[in-house]
Design an enzyme around this catalytic site. Structure first.
Site, short mmCIF file in Angstrom:
data_model
loop_
_atom_site.label_atom_id
_atom_site.label_comp_id
_atom_site.label_asym_id
_atom_site.label_seq_id
_atom_site.Cartn_x
_atom_site.Cartn_y
_atom_site.Cartn_z
N MET A 25 -7.91 13.90 56.45
CA MET A 25 -6.98 14.33 57.49
C MET A 25 -5.74 13.46 57.42
O MET A 25 -5.82 12.23 57.35
CB MET A 25 -7.63 14.21 58.88
CG MET A 25 -6.70 14.58 60.03
SD MET A 25 -6.20 16.32 59.98
CE MET A 25 -4.85 16.30 61.16
N HIS A 63 -2.76 14.50 47.88
CA HIS A 63 -2.60 15.59 48.85
C HIS A 63 -2.27 15.03 50.24
O HIS A 63 -1.32 15.46 50.89
CB HIS A 63 -3.91 16.40 48.88
CG HIS A 63 -3.98 17.48 49.90
ND1 HIS A 63 -4.14 18.81 49.56
CD2 HIS A 63 -3.98 17.45 51.26
CE1 HIS A 63 -4.20 19.54 50.66
NE2 HIS A 63 -4.11 18.73 51.70
N GLU A 64 -3.06 14.05 50.68
CA GLU A 64 -2.84 13.53 52.02
C GLU A 64 -1.54 12.75 52.12
O GLU A 64 -0.87 12.80 53.16
CB GLU A 64 -4.02 12.64 52.43
CG GLU A 64 -5.36 13.35 52.46
CD GLU A 64 -5.35 14.62 53.30
OE1 GLU A 64 -4.71 14.63 54.37
OE2 GLU A 64 -5.98 15.60 52.89
N HIS A 100 1.29 15.02 52.71
CA HIS A 100 1.36 15.46 54.10
C HIS A 100 2.25 14.56 54.95
O HIS A 100 2.70 14.99 56.02
CB HIS A 100 -0.04 15.47 54.73
CG HIS A 100 -0.77 16.76 54.60
ND1 HIS A 100 -0.24 17.97 54.95
CD2 HIS A 100 -2.05 17.02 54.18
CE1 HIS A 100 -1.14 18.93 54.76
NE2 HIS A 100 -2.24 18.37 54.29
#
Length: 855
Positions: free
Chosen positions: A271, A303-304, A307
């Site tokens: 997350m 990926h995180e 973000h």
């Protein structure tokens, strides 16, 4: 509990400006609840009414501008704020909140290895309401200041730098109570409510600094030796991605620190909380893993971090644009890892990674998108806002469309637009909307600012439509030339590469490539046949390099060549496209499942790319052997898989490829019908020639022995005592549920559906063990019981357990017309929460497909 509608969110966003939250959490009040005190400063633009959300155990007091409100006014999760005047207001809320065991809100976990307790938040979508009062929607960004009271010996992590600020040593004589410390987390820039994060516990932490930013990695203490082993690898990836993103993006990293916490019983992969990314702690490897699995962890890290810009700096306005978060992070994660120099100094240098990340995406991740896109529940990458009317509907779109298909669409966009213009558009987007919110229209306008191409039409064709196009080549030949015509079943334009290959005269099992040809297929109308000089190639392949998103077919001559030479095709990404074509043909009933198994048997023993071996074996085992072949044909399929894995074991006897050998061992275990060999490995602690039977393999062997009825409950319990970790607890639950006797099944069923004490991970492990293809007759009576039991469970325990019940506890091996009829009748005639309805609908569609494939 009420879900927030898009209309309500728009009304509230026009009515309010939210400036600042001051949240005080006390984590010392017991094992069931914690105290939450919230102060919200906000402005009403006009006079009127609104509401704030929270889900307390006890609402002790509420004051608005110093005046008390009646706590009894809480209606479900909404507290009305009536008669607001235009201007500034201050809301104070004091409540007791419940800890979670399902990974939603403030999750509490006690490590069975050492008894230590850890807490972390997962506030996605609407779960901030489980932790503190909030105007809970993504476009009401605010500054967050958090203070946390935690037991002595704990460390507190948050979105900003966290420091102890009490004036004593835990004696209760200062600003914190006895046996506790107070921590203050630095104020955030403006962020959305769902991105607030706290993690607290006796963490094992490693700290460093890079580019002036504090970096930290954290895990529970029982995993400390394993994190220490991989620390440099993890930090190398983190530093390299951080540097590469600063080369791509004009906006600097927008937060004051970057912590990565590997937390227990985490529902997602990770997350993207600003400054505090949380990962499932399975990424701290206790046992041997393959290089592909290490690469996957690296992709998740990338990926995180992506973000931090896509999702945190610029955030969606409403959940219809979740692709603006996930598709971009997915694309950037894979692409950036191909670009960075990962020559790490740790014991497991990731320097060999990078160039093959898109192979792993193509053979594994992309299939997730194709499958989702062919179900009735498919939706556009960027759905119409009216199709996402509330948060319950939005939650359903975190799927293979928003991640894998969206990333594939962006890869096609880069191929069509060019990376320079793509990055220019992205940087314009960041500059225009930093620390604010944006929509699809905003993003397309930013791209249009950077290019003369018609990106609005491209977006309409690619992002607002559903389904996968199918591209089929038709080839005619003469003595001196060959002509290619393409049937395009679909409506999207495609920029792709035509690959042409000839047999190698020196080795007919290998192919040599001709010069690639760029093709632009229009979105509408027919394609124009193209003639090429010379004899036709032995293999003609559309979408060589996998730059577009479409189902690919091969002409008959090319398919015949592929069947004989697949492992001799020069590039792994080309081989991935061919394997995916075979996979799609099986799923669409155009290729017999046994033909796929035969191709795997022939070519995997010579395959050199580990991601391809893993992807092909996974489809062969989980779909073909477990679902697409009848129970009568299953033993032959398992024998094919064990023969194949024996070939891989023989190929790796010299220790040349430990990752391939480990993959072969895992799949041999899963397909084995020979308990004596498995028991021998367990007793000796090693596969002959390696690897050692480490904890992951021990539990894998025990699960298979349990399925075969070759292990006792006492032996399972003894292994759990030997491995008292959380993983051991889950392994034991899986094994007990897999035992092939009525009493074991009855106990497992009761734990799943009759009690609510299982955590999310123990529920999943028990469900994974319960249904086994070999035990279809034994559990037949539970198939009709599943539907009412799952509906009741989901209503009691909420979306996370509903997802697990639909994903893992569904009777997926009951593949017959009666099971399909039963499921459809229940789906059509029963009220259930949306999360379960979506999973059940998808499972029934997969069951229907399996029946069609079986014929």
């Amino acid at each position: 509990m009420s879900v927030l509608t898009r209309d309500e969110a728009q009304t509230r966003a026009h009515f309010l400006d939210v400036h600042r939250y001051a949240v005080a959490l006390d984590l010392t009040t017991g094992e069931d609840t914690f105290d939450s005190r919230t102060l919200i400063r906000f402005t009403a633009r006009t006079a009127g009414d609104t509401f704030v959300e929270l889900k307390p155990v006890t609402l002790r007091s509420v004051t608005l501008d110093g005046q008390p409100l009646d706590p009894a006014g809480l209606d479900g999760n909404r507290l009305a704020l009536r008669g607001l005047s235009a201007g500034e207001h201050v809301l104070r809320v004091d409540a007791a909140m419940r800890y979670s065991r399902t990974g939603e809100g403030m999750h509490r976990f006690t490590d069975p290895t050492d008894g230590e307790t850890y807490l972390y938040t997962q506030l996605f979508m609407e779960d901030v309401q489980r932790v503190f009062a909030a105007f809970d929607q993504p476009d009401l960004k605010a500054v967050f200041e958090l203070t946390v009271t935690a037991p002595v010996g704990w460390t507190v992590l948050g979105n900003g730098i966290a420091e102890r600020t009490d004036t004593d040593t835990g004696t209760g004589t200062g600003t914190a109570p006895a046996n506790a410390h107070q921590w203050t987390i630095a104020p955030t820039p403006p962020i959305s409510t769902y991105l607030v994060a706290v993690a607290a516990g006796p963490w094992h932490s490693l700290h460093t600094e890079h580019a002036g930013i504090p970096f930290g990695i954290h895990c529970r203490r029982s995993l400390a030796p394993h994190l220490d082993t991989d620390a440099e690898e993890i930090l190398d990836v983190t530093r390299a991605c951080y540097d590469r993103f600063h080369e791509k993006f004009d906006e600097p990293y927008p937060f004051d620190s970057y912590d990565q916490a590997f937390v227990p019983e985490f529902n997602a992969g990770a997350m993207e909380n600003p400054g505090l990314v949380t990962f499932r702690d399975e990424y701290v490897y206790r046992s041997a893993v393959t290089d592909t699995e290490r690469q996957t962890r690296a992709v998740v890290i990338a990926h995180e971090m992506a973000h931090m810009w896509f999702g945190d700096l610029v955030t969606l306005t409403w959940w219809d644009d979740i692709w603006l978060n996930e598709s971009f992070a997915e694309y950037m994660g894979y692409q950036t890892l191909t670009e960075v120099d990962l020559g790490g100094t740790g014991g497991n240098s990731p320097g060999k990674w990078g160039s093959d990340t898109w192979v792993d995406f193509g053979i594994g991740r992309k299939a997730w998108g194709y499958e989702a896109d062919q179900r009735p529940s498919t939706h556009p990458v960027a759905p119409d806002p009216a199709a996402v009317p509330d948060t319950a509907a939005a939650l359903l779109n975190f799927d293979g469309i928003s991640y894998a298909k969206g990333a594939s669409a962006l890869r096609q966009l880069v191929a069509w637009l060019g990376e320079k213009d793509f990055l220019a558009g992205i940087n314009t987007h960041f500059a225009r909307h930093k620390f604010a919110n944006a929509t699809l229209a905003d993003f397309i306008d930013s791209l249009a600012h950077a290019t003369d191409r018609d990106v609005h039409t491209w977006a309409a064709q690619w992002l607002r439509t559903t389904g996968a196009d199918t591209l089929t080549p038709h080839i005619t030949t003469t003595d001196t030339q060959w002509t290619l015509d393409i049937t395009h079943d679909g409506s999207r334009p495609h920029r792709l590469i035509l690959g042409s290959y000839d047999r190698d005269p020196a080795d007919p099992t290998r192919l040599t490539a001709r010069a690639p040809v760029d093709l632009d297929l229009p979105g509408t109308g027919t394609t124009t046949p193209t003639t090429y000089p010379g004899p036709r190639p032995a293999l003609v392949l559309l979408n060589d390099g996998d730059h577009t998103y479409a189902k690919i077919r091969l002409d008959s001559a090319s398919w015949d060549t592929a069947l004989h030479t697949l492992s001799g095709v020069p590039e792994p990404l080309t081989r991935a496209v061919i394997w995916n074509a075979a996979r799609d043909m099986v799923r669409d009933g155009e290729l017999a499942p046994t033909a796929y198994l035969d191709a795997a048997r022939a070519h995997l023993p010579r395959e050199t790319d580990l991601a391809l071996v893993q992807g092909v074996l996974a489809f062969a085992a989980r779909q073909i052997a477990d679902r697409y072949l009848s129970l009568q044909d299953r033993p032959t399929a398992l024998a094919t898989l064990t023969d194949l894995t024996r070939d891989l074991l023989r190929r790796t006897e010299d220790g040349c490829d430990p990752g391939l050998r480990l993959t072969a061992v895992r799949h041999f275990i899963d397909a084995s019908t020979d308990p004596d060999t498995l028991q021998e490995w367990l007793d000796t602690g090693s596969v002959p020639g390696g690897p050692v039977i480490d904890p992951e393999l021990r539990w894998r062997v025990l699960v298979r022995l349990a399925v075969l009825g070759a292990v006792t409950p006492a032996a399972i319990d003894a292994e759990r005592d030997r491995d008292p970790s959380a993983t051991g607890q889950e392994g034991a639950a899986r094994c007990h549920a897999a035992l092939p006797d009525p009493d074991s099944k009855a106990r497992a069923w009761a734990r799943l559906f009759d009690t609510d004490d299982l955590s999310n991970y123990l529920f999943t492990a028990t469900a994974q063990g319960f249904w086994q293809p070999e035990q279809t007759d034994l559990v037949k009576e539970y198939v009709p019981r599943y539907y009412p039991a799952a509906v009741a469970l989901a209503a009691r325990r909420g979306p996370a357990i509903a997802d697990a019940a639909g994903r893992y506890a569904f009777p997926g091996h009951a593949i017959d017309e009666e099971s399909l009829r039963l499921g459809r009748n229940h789906l059509d005639g029963t009220d259930m929460i949306p999360a379960l309805r979506r999973k059940m609908a998808d499972q029934l569609d997969d069951l229907s497909r399996a029946l069609r494939v079986r014929g």
